[in-house]
Scaffold this motif. Structure first.
Motif: not given
Length: 350
Positions: A253-255, A261-262, A268-270
């Motif tokens: 949520g913060l990203a 885009y972040i 994807v990373i998670i």
């Protein structure tokens, strides 16, 4: 020094995984207690550092090739058997939470039903565990440094965009679900859970090191670094409670708040971190009973993965609240055994 940094990096990699990536467990274990959670986060630095030192030293001094032999040696057959089954329960339980987490990503990021993510993760984990696990784990493990970079970025972003005081944010933080009823118990519980999951690999890592001094320092530095990351993650969430409150995936949520885009890249990373953790957990569980790629191994692992899929419908946040504290309390037994190990094996001095 180079070898110490190598050992510490490997230990950090073992401890830092999907839990850090989502931010949910850190929210429940620390930020939900407000200012007291801040103290708890700092407490973990010392505990992680000391237990990391003990784990790696224990593995090095006993030339460990398997955690089972070492656990039985320092705790006796009866307690050793109990700890062994605790570790088995943790492998399956946390694996189930990972499957649920994949559903939370798809729901929060893309607005899709959670079953889309959980079903995709279940299929991928089954296929991977029954094939070439080592290659996939090594490739995805390389994402851990990228995860840490993202966490540091979110930390800077959180502090730079914070527009109110921690005192004003504390009531909102305390409305979030907590892991236990006390901030100090929560901090100890968190370390116990992490060490219980990391102990089997960390002991074997120590067994590969001929110098117990370097192994000990590597574990100490790695543990201190993980504790510092806990503090950083806590402040990241605390600083922007107005954004992350009530979310299954607070960091995601913060990203997204920083940039869509972040947020997409971080999702994807998670997912990959969860995938990596899930296959490692279920594969380790299977190898505890049968040799990989045998019929019995395949049946056992598939059965428990499908069981994890069915249980995942309880919900990611709910499963974290249910499983993690229980496993943390059970892991405290292992912490006690580790604390008395130097006296039993006379390895307190390098």
């Amino acid at each position: 020094m180079k070898n110490i940094l190598k050992i510490s990096s490997a230990f950090i990699g073992v401890l830092v995984g999907a839990g850090f990536a989502s931010g949910q467990e850190l929210l429940q274990y620390f930020t939900s207690y407000g200012h007291l959670g801040t103290i708890g986060a700092f407490v973990t630095i010392a505990i992680f550092g000391y237990i990391g030192l003990l784990l790696l030293r224990l593995g090095s001094r006993t030339k460990a090739e398997s955690h089972q032999d070492v656990i039985h040696r320092i705790s006796g057959k009866f307690l050793g058997t109990i700890i062994d089954y605790i570790l088995i329960a943790i492998l399956v339980g946390i694996g189930t939470v990972m499957i649920a987490g994949s559903g939370a990503i798809f729901q929060q990021q893309f607005g899709l039903p959670e079953i889309v993510g959980t079903l995709l993760m279940t299929v991928l984990v089954i296929i991977t565990v029954l094939s070439n696990v080592d290659r996939v784990v090594k490739v995805i493990a390389a994402i851990t440094p990228l995860l840490i970079v993202f966490v540091l970025f979110l930390f800077v972003y959180s502090l730079s965009t914070m527009d109110t005081s921690y005192t004003a944010l504390e009531p909102l933080a305390k409305e979030q679900p907590s892991a236990t009823g006390n901030w100090l118990v929560s901090a100890i519980n968190y370390v116990s859970l992490g060490i219980a999951m990391a102990a089997p690999m960390a002991i074997v890592m120590g067994g590969d090191e001929s110098s117990s001094k370097e192994a000990s320092l590597g574990g100490l530095v790695g543990g201190l670094a993980v504790g510092l990351l806990v503090v950083i993650c806590h402040f990241t969430l605390f600083s922007r409670m107005d954004v992350v409150a009530g979310l299954d995936m607070p960091f995601l949520g913060l990203a997204n708040d920083a940039s869509i885009y972040i947020g997409l890249l971080y999702s994807v990373i998670i997912f990959l971190m969860i995938y990596n953790s899930a296959i490692s957990l279920f594969f380790s569980f299977g190898t505890r009973f049968f040799a990989p790629k045998t019929k019995k191994f395949n049946i056992l692992v598939i059965t428990f993965i499908l069981g994890g899929f069915a249980t995942s419908f309880v919900g990611f946040t709910e499963l974290v609240s249910l499983f993690y504290p229980i496993f943390g309390y059970l892991g405290m037994l292992l912490i006690v055994i580790l604390l008395i190990a130097p006296f039993r094996l006379k390895i307190a001095k390098s």
